[in-house]
Enzyme design. Structure first.
Site, mmCIF file in Angstrom:
data_model
loop_
_atom_site.group_PDB
_atom_site.id
_atom_site.type_symbol
_atom_site.label_atom_id
_atom_site.label_comp_id
_atom_site.label_asym_id
_atom_site.label_seq_id
_atom_site.Cartn_x
_atom_site.Cartn_y
_atom_site.Cartn_z
ATOM 1 N NE ARG A 18 -78.572 -1.874 -8.350
ATOM 2 C CZ ARG A 18 -78.089 -2.419 -7.073
ATOM 3 N NH1 ARG A 18 -77.394 -3.440 -7.062
ATOM 4 N NH2 ARG A 18 -78.267 -1.835 -6.028
ATOM 5 C CE1 TYR A 19 -78.102 2.024 -9.753
ATOM 6 C CE2 TYR A 19 -76.602 0.981 -7.998
ATOM 7 C CZ TYR A 19 -77.771 1.259 -8.479
ATOM 8 O OH TYR A 19 -79.015 1.098 -7.429
ATOM 9 C CB THR A 20 -70.366 0.193 -13.387
ATOM 10 O OG1 THR A 20 -70.185 -0.996 -13.242
ATOM 11 C CG2 THR A 20 -70.049 1.070 -12.247
#
Length: 738
Positions: A119-121
């Site tokens: 979800r961050y990359t």
């Protein structure tokens, strides 16, 4: 309610069929790459999902969670972790020689750190990745229904570049595995072009272009060319890769060693930990420290123990003991174009790729040719419409069924009429004959070119070669990503042992070993033993004067020898460290500790009454587990290991019989039980002593030293029983009452 139908079958056959189905599924759908595009199904589905999301190299990034969601939702009904791990690896510059995914965010490190959560990359395709799917929309490959039948997915990728060899692959299936290292794309293109020009070329011709693997982490391949060639010829083998290092000069004549590249798939953090453990265990005495100064580039700093240490010798010792030198396996087991897995050599892999490209160019040309023919047919109809524009418009406006009338009046085909009817009236009025003629002429030229490609194999191979050259130009040796990173340097391995004592300052020490097996060393000789402290219940057993450069031999009661460097023994006035931490002596006692002297004869004796002479060179142990020299029967122990510094030997056992004979009667052996020294009946040998006959036989009884010059009565042959010792001999039947 219907009754369940039960079929009786043999359990063994059922198990066999199901396991075979599972094995084939694992091989075909999970573990082995296809020789044509070098991808496994999960890779193919992931990249195709990114193509459908239009994540082009010049577009914006999208969250990896979105990509993974599309993959598992549409194409790959497996866990999201497995898909995300695949995505991460395809984006890691230290895992793939030519990364297929451009990642933004934390995608892990060469230290083995995990990537951030999906979800961050963010990610998108690289230019190399687009080459894998180039022309996929031109009927170049077959498509099949997805797992739920709601969509289609490609069976194979068009693959404009040889991804299998360029990026390599690895996987483990049922009963088989694959391990293909990455290679340099420029060299592969040279080999492919040569193969097009010389279809009957052999493996040796190909190896002239492909020198060996080209790892993303660089390094140096140290195997001979013959070893590499043999691996490429058979499709199986292994290659040794070393780290790249350099000597960095410092002030005052000192230096440090800087490692700038490490072998492929070696985690830097574990490598440092490995070296640190060896430092702690004193296995690499030429190294004093290691530290990691890496940023976005590798920089491991190794400090030598002394500026007089040869850096080459320092590194050779590290190469032998650590992953600074690693062995890369090569097993080119792939799924062929006929869907059969087998091990291929490098020539077969390149040939399969060329046949694949031939098929892709043929299908693409056929597709484009059909599109041109379709357009030419439409243009022919549009020209007829232009020449009869007023009548066409009138029919369209006034007739309910203009299609049939137009086909009958103007001899138009259904395709032509559909094209005319689908064109707005306003557009029909704007038709210009010259534009139609020009487009028709250009398309006819393209048609001729495509027909020539399809009808003339030479022209087709020219196109294949041209496209390979285009890839080579874009990612060749002159580009940042295309420059070769791994070099070659033949290194001949020798069994020569590095003499590390040459780099140790020679200082006198006194080695102390207690009865409970605690060992330490103190500086100097002639140590005041009264100041030495032991653990409660412990006392001294061996006191040995030596030098820091000496090698110390430790003999266990089971007849096993261990070797220690004197400088590695714990220093200071504490209780020292247990001998069990230094050598794997187990629960056995220490029979003796002595300084190693080259070519010195040692006498070994066991309580069973047997013994032999052994050269000190034969007892040197290279490992912590030691070297078994004397074979001792169950219930007995090795009681003595003495340097031969006399011409006679005296033996005494539980029977209190003393036997003296010439030491020449004892044979020299490398290992074994030995020969009988003294004969016993229901008794054991307790002690032996080596002495010179001229000097007489001495012993210590309660602190009083007694010397017996007249030993004629005790002389005999080896293996005799002996006679009672003289008056005043210790009652414990040993040559010392202590």
């Amino acid at each position: 309610m219907k009754e369940a139908k039960v079929e009786n079958i043999d359990f063994g056959n059922a198990l066999s069929e199901r396991y075979l189905a599972y094995a084939l599924s694992t091989i075909m759908s999970r573990s082995l790459p296809d020789v044509r595009d070098g991808l496994k199904p999960v890779h193919r589905r992931l990249l195709y999902a990114m193509l459908q999301l239009r994540l082009e190299p010049n577009s914006g990034y999208k969250k990896c969670a979105r990509v993974v969601g599309d993959v598992i939702g549409k194409y790959h009904p497996h866990g999201d972790v497995a898909v995300y791990d695949t995505l991460v690896r395809l984006a890691q510059h230290f895992s793939l020689r030519y990364p297929l995914i451009d990642g933004q965010g934390n995608f892990g490190s060469i230290d083995g750190d995990n990537a951030a959560a999906m979800r961050y990359t963010e990610s998108r395709m690289t230019d190399i990745c687009t080459l894998l799917m180039e022309d996929i929309d031109k009927d170049t490959v077959d498509f099949r229904p997805t797992y739920d039948g709601s969509d289609l997915e490609p069976v194979i990728m068009p693959a404009s570049f040889p991804n299998l060899l360029a990026n390599g692959s690895e996987g483990i299936a049922v009963g088989m595995a694959t391990n293909i290292p990455p290679h340099n794309l420029h060299e592969l293109c040279d080999a492919l072009i040569h193969l097009i020009n010389h279809p009957k070329a052999e493996i040796n011709d190909i190896i002239n272009f492909v020198k060996g693997p080209d790892f993303p982490t660089g390094g140096i391949i140290i195997d001979k060319a013959e070893v590499i060639n043999a691996a490429y010829t058979t499709g199986r083998g292994s290659l040794r890769v070393r780290s790249r290092w350099e000597k960095e000069e410092l002030s005052y004549g000192t230096y440090q060693i800087v490692v700038t590249e490490i072998p492929y798939q070696v985690q830097k953090s574990k490598l440092i930990e490995q070296i640190a453990i060896l430092l702690k265990d004193k296995k690499i005495p030429l190294v004093s420290n290691i530290r990691d100064e890496s940023t976005d580039i590798i920089r491991l700093v190794i400090e030598p123990r002394d500026r007089g240490c040869d850096p080459q010798i320092v590194m050779e010792s590290l190469f032998k003991l650590t992953n600074l030198e690693s062995r890369i396996q090569l097993n080119m087991n792939v799924i062929g174009s006929n869907n059969v897995p087998r091990v291929m050599n490098i020539l077969e892999i390149l040939q399969e790729f060329l046949y694949h490209r031939q098929n892709i160019v043929t299908r693409r040309s056929t597709y484009l040719l059909n599109k041109i023919k379709h357009r030419l047919e439409i243009l022919k109809g549009l020209r007829i419409a232009y020449l009869n524009l007023d009548e066409i418009i009138k029919i369209i406006r006034e007739e309910d069924e203009p299609k049939a009338i137009m086909m009958e009046w103007f001899k138009l085909t259904e395709i032509q009429v559909e094209a005319i009817l689908n064109t707005r009236l306003r557009s029909l009025r704007k038709l210009e004959e010259q534009e139609i003629i020009n487009e028709h002429s250009n398309l006819q030229k393209q048609q001729a070119i495509l027909e020539e490609i399809l009808n003339n194999p030479k022209e087709l191979w020219k196109i294949v070669k041209k496209e390979i050259k285009t890839v080579q130009t874009k990612f060749g040796l002159n580009t940042v990503i295309g420059a070769r990173r791994t070099s070659f340097e033949e290194v001949t391995l020798t069994n020569q042992v590095v003499d590390i004592t040459a780099f140790i300052t020679k200082e006198p020490i006194t080695i102390i070993c207690s009865k409970m097996g605690w060992v330490r060393s103190l500086k100097g000789h002639n140590t005041d033993l009264s100041t030495i402290k032991y653990k409660e219940g412990d006392a001294e057993k061996f006191i040995l004067e030596a030098y820091t450069t000496d090698k110390i031999l430790i003999v266990s009661s089971e007849g096993r020898f261990f070797t220690l460097l004197a400088d590695n023994i714990s220093k200071g006035k504490g209780t020292g460290e247990s001998i069990k931490l230094l050598v794997d002596i187990g629960n056995n006692d220490i029979t003796n500790i002595l300084v190693y002297k080259p070519d010195q004869l040692l006498l070994l004796a066991s309580s069973v009454g047997k013994g032999f002479l052994v050269n000190s060179n034969e007892v040197m142990a290279q490992t912590k587990t030691g070297k078994q020299i004397m074979n001792v029967p169950d219930g007995h122990v090795c009681i003595a290991c003495l340097p031969v510094n006399g011409d006679s030997i005296a033996c005494i056992g539980e029977s209190r019989k003393l036997l003296v004979f010439n030491i020449d009667e004892i044979p020299e052996m490398k290992k074994g039980q030995g020969v009988t020294l003294q004969k016993f009946k229901n008794a054991k040998l307790l002690d032996i002593k080596i002495f010179n006959k001229e000097d007489g036989l001495g012993w210590n009884n309660n602190g009083k030293v007694k010397l017996e010059k007249n030993i004629v009565a005790f002389l005999g042959k080896r293996g005799s029983t002996g006679k009672l010792p003289p008056m005043g001999f210790p009652k414990n039947n040993r040559f010392s009452s202590y």
